[in-house]
Design a protein around this motif. Structure first.
Motif, PDB file in Angstrom:
ATOM      1  N   ARG A 184     105.667   5.415 -11.916  1.00 18.08           N
ATOM      2  CA  ARG A 184     106.772   4.452 -11.975  1.00 18.08           C
ATOM      3  C   ARG A 184     106.247   3.048 -12.281  1.00 18.08           C
ATOM      4  O   ARG A 184     106.842   2.296 -13.067  1.00 18.08           O
ATOM      5  N   ILE A 230     107.000   0.506 -15.406  1.00 19.56           N
ATOM      6  CA  ILE A 230     107.411  -0.896 -15.266  1.00 19.56           C
ATOM      7  C   ILE A 230     106.548  -1.786 -16.158  1.00 19.56           C
ATOM      8  O   ILE A 230     107.046  -2.688 -16.835  1.00 19.56           O
ATOM      9  N   GLU A 240     107.591  -3.083  -5.704  1.00 23.50           N
ATOM     10  CA  GLU A 240     107.758  -2.805  -7.130  1.00 23.50           C
ATOM     11  C   GLU A 240     108.652  -3.839  -7.796  1.00 23.50           C
ATOM     12  O   GLU A 240     108.405  -4.245  -8.932  1.00 23.50           O
ATOM     13  N   ASP A 249     107.396  -1.153 -19.877  1.00 25.56           N
ATOM     14  CA  ASP A 249     108.662  -1.806 -20.220  1.00 25.56           C
ATOM     15  C   ASP A 249     108.463  -3.311 -20.399  1.00 25.56           C
ATOM     16  O   ASP A 249     109.038  -3.916 -21.316  1.00 25.56           O
ATOM     17  N   ALA A 268     107.531  -6.113 -10.836  1.00 27.09           N
ATOM     18  CA  ALA A 268     108.260  -6.062 -12.105  1.00 27.09           C
ATOM     19  C   ALA A 268     108.478  -7.463 -12.648  1.00 27.09           C
ATOM     20  O   ALA A 268     108.317  -7.715 -13.850  1.00 27.09           O
TER      21      ALA A 268
END
Length: 635
Positions: free
Chosen positions: A619, A623, A566, A626, A570
């Motif tokens: 999740r 990410i 992750e 965002d 990101a």
């Protein structure tokens, strides 16, 4: 400040078009399914030209009725006036292309839903919100539907809307010919003439072929027929003359059709005349409602009619506004327009079933990776993929912008269950890990297996390739992808091309851009690109520039995961999200790898697996969101 440009009223059917060309309807082996019926075609045709259109009709409370409603929504048509009839079936039409002069068709309209349209179905608020109301002749053939049409026209006058009539004369829909005579376009009838002439004064625009004006005017002398119509109506009369174009008469009818106002015609090959008049009417309405001079409106109409006669189907043949402008500016280069590749690319890409603004996809199309897990069996893998779909549904919760990648060989149950949920669905065809590229056996050596795919599935193909591949490798892989691309288009399926050059050789900032440019150079125009996370902004800039330069109408890019963590994703998402072409991601192992191993080993149960993967997927969506917000803030 009305919100609707044009409301059409009348027939709505499902057209089942014979897929084979050059034979009898008796010898058709398969059919393509489209929306049909003149008012329905015109509503969709005008919407494609950028007009705000609506339809008033009835459909059955069954699969075909829902199909019409869903297709209209996809086309951008307002369906407030589409009523669901709980008792009657949606009308069907079977059609075929025998040759350039014979187009057999059978209407299945016995007590059909649209012929039950009544006055109560006419919503005054909808009519009041429209700039124009367009009727067709068929719905004047029955007292019940005639009453509905007359109410709509009366309300149109009350609220200052324009009115138009497409005579749309089908003798057997007036009970003048047998069921097998659907192709018949003219039978004299004093009763039909009287019925039409009783309503012609209600219209500002009347459109028909010479034969249709013959029935409206009560004589087979075209000039005399037009003058008979003029004697009862002050409408602008537009007479369609087939390959000679069309003419408009705003005042007295002269002694020759050639003396009317006309627009240029287009020398194209006639392939299928069915639905050509509705395409013509769509273009004419765009010009009329824009208050263009009649020669300009007729130019639009003639061009839209040319598209229709050169392609298969009615509504599917009609152009988008951008396509029409391209055609009018460039002109005819290939008389068989369906073989004009630049035009067909614009047609396909500006008339897609759906444009996606974002895609967050859980990719569980893995096959070899799951087969390698200790304890895995085909049955267990199939069940695990259902759990992956469960996790997707938990996160999506019916919201738009979510999707899956799922195969049919090991994930058939999940793939089939996902149908109709509004998810973006990608389905792989490559044999895992193959280089040179080979495809799943289910497609067959001729790729004919694609004919079994639902239209909502996106054909995803992964190719391990690099712009510096040896010529033999490059040629072999490009030949497979070229065949696949054309098979996708033939079957009306979108295609996603995934390329991973880093698994073949070292990459630089221009590697993916060079690879993409090569595919465009050989005529491959994927609807989607699936690309590996690139490590620099320069690489993304070069890649997106290459796509924008060659295909400004591409659906977009989704970023793959390569099993990264992750935290790694990101960082990759922050770079990718700065590019408007990147619509989202299609990531799998980051979400399901650990869970899959634990589940196969019996360490966790189904509920825990679903909850864990849903949390991982949610999740990852956060990410991405965002990253997109951060990119927006930077701009």
């Amino acid at each position: 400040m009305k919100s609707i440009d044009v409301v059409t009223i009348g027939r709505s059917s499902v057209d089942l078009y014979g897929a084979q060309v050059g034979g009898r309807l008796e010898d058709m082996g398969s059919f393509q399914k489209y929306i049909g019926g003149s008012p329905t075609n015109m509503a969709a045709g005008t919407a494609r030209l950028g007009m705000r259109s609506a339809l008033i009709t009835r459909v059955g409370d069954e699969h075909m009725g829902r199909f019409i409603r869903e297709e209209l929504v996809r086309e951008g048509v307002d369906v407030r006036g589409v009523k669901t009839d709980p008792e009657r079936l949606t009308a069907l039409v079977l059609l075929g292309i025998r040759d350039e002069k014979q187009f057999p068709l059978i209407f299945y309209r016995e007590n059909c839903a649209d012929m039950a349209l009544c006055e109560d179905d006419i919503d005054e608020a909808l009519i009041a919100d429209a700039r124009a109301v367009v009727a067709t002749g068929t719905h004047l053939s029955n007292p019940r539907t005639e009453a509905a049409v007359m109410k709509a026209l009366t309300l149109a006058r009350k609220h200052g809307a324009r009115t138009a009539l497409d005579i749309d004369y089908r003798p057997n829909l007036w009970g003048l010919a047998g069921h097998g005579a659907g192709e018949s376009r003219f039978i004299e009838s004093a009763a039909v003439t009287a019925k039409l002439q009783a309503t012609l004064h209600l219209f500002d625009l009347i459109v028909g072929t010479e034969e249709e004006f013959h029935i409206a005017g009560g004589t087979t002398d075209t000039i005399a027929a037009l003058r008979a119509v003029r004697s009862v109506s002050n409408a602008t009369l537009v007479c369609k003359r087939g390959p000679m174009g069309a003419v408009a008469f705003t005042g007295a009818v002269p002694d020759s059709l050639d003396d009317g106002q006309s627009g240029p015609g287009f020398p194209i090959e006639v392939f299928n005349v069915l639905g050509a008049g509705d395409g013509f009417m769509s273009g004419l309405l765009r010009g009329w409602m824009d208050d263009e001079p009649w020669p300009t409106a007729l130019k639009y109409a003639n061009a839209c009619g040319a598209f229709a006669v050169s392609r298969h189907g009615c509504t599917p043949a009609y152009p988008s506004w951008e396509e029409l402008q391209f055609f009018l500016k460039r002109g005819v280069t290939t008389p068989a327009l369906r073989h004009d590749q630049p035009l067909e690319q614009i047609h396909w890409s500006t008339n897609r079933r759906k444009d996606w603004t974002e895609v967050r996809a859980f990719a569980f199309d893995h096959r070899s990776q799951l087969e390698e897990i200790p304890g895995a069996t085909p049955e267990k893998i199939a069940h695990f993929k259902e759990l992956c779909l469960d996790a997707t549904e938990v996160v999506a919760a019916g919201q738009p912008g979510y999707g899956i990648l799922c195969d049919n060989r090991l994930g058939k149950t999940a793939l089939h269950r996902a149908a109709g949920q509004g998810l973006w669905i990608g389905r792989p065809v490559e044999w895992p890990g193959s280089r040179p590229l080979t495809l799943e056996p289910e497609l067959g050596p001729d790729f004919g297996g694609l004919s079994e795919w639902p239209l909502e599935h996106v054909v995803k193909v992964l190719c391990f390739c690099h712009p510096d591949d040896q010529p033999e490798m490059q040629a072999a892989q490009e030949a497979t992808i070229t065949r696949l691309f054309h098979a996708c288009r033939r079957n009306r399926l979108e295609m996603l091309l995934e390329v991973i050059p880093s698994k073949v050789a070292p990459v630089t900032d221009d590697t993916t851009a060079r690879l993409i440019t090569r595919f465009y150079d050989i005529g491959i125009y994927p609807d989607w690109w699936k690309l590996e996370p690139m490590q620099t902004a320069a690489a993304w800039d070069a890649t997106c520039a290459a796509i924008n330069a060659r295909d400004p109408h591409v659906q977009g890019i989704v970023v793959l995961g390569l099993g990264q963590s992750e935290a790694e994703l990101a960082s990759a998402f922050r770079l990718a999200a700065a590019q408007p072409l990147v619509k989202g991601f299609a990531v799998g192992r980051t979400i399901h790898a650990d869970t899959g191993r634990d589940w196969m080993a019996g360490k966790i149960d189904d509920a825990t697996a679903v909850a864990t993967m849903a949390a991982n997927f949610r999740r990852l969506c956060g990410i991405w969101d965002d990253a997109r917000r951060s990119a927006g803030d930077r701009t």
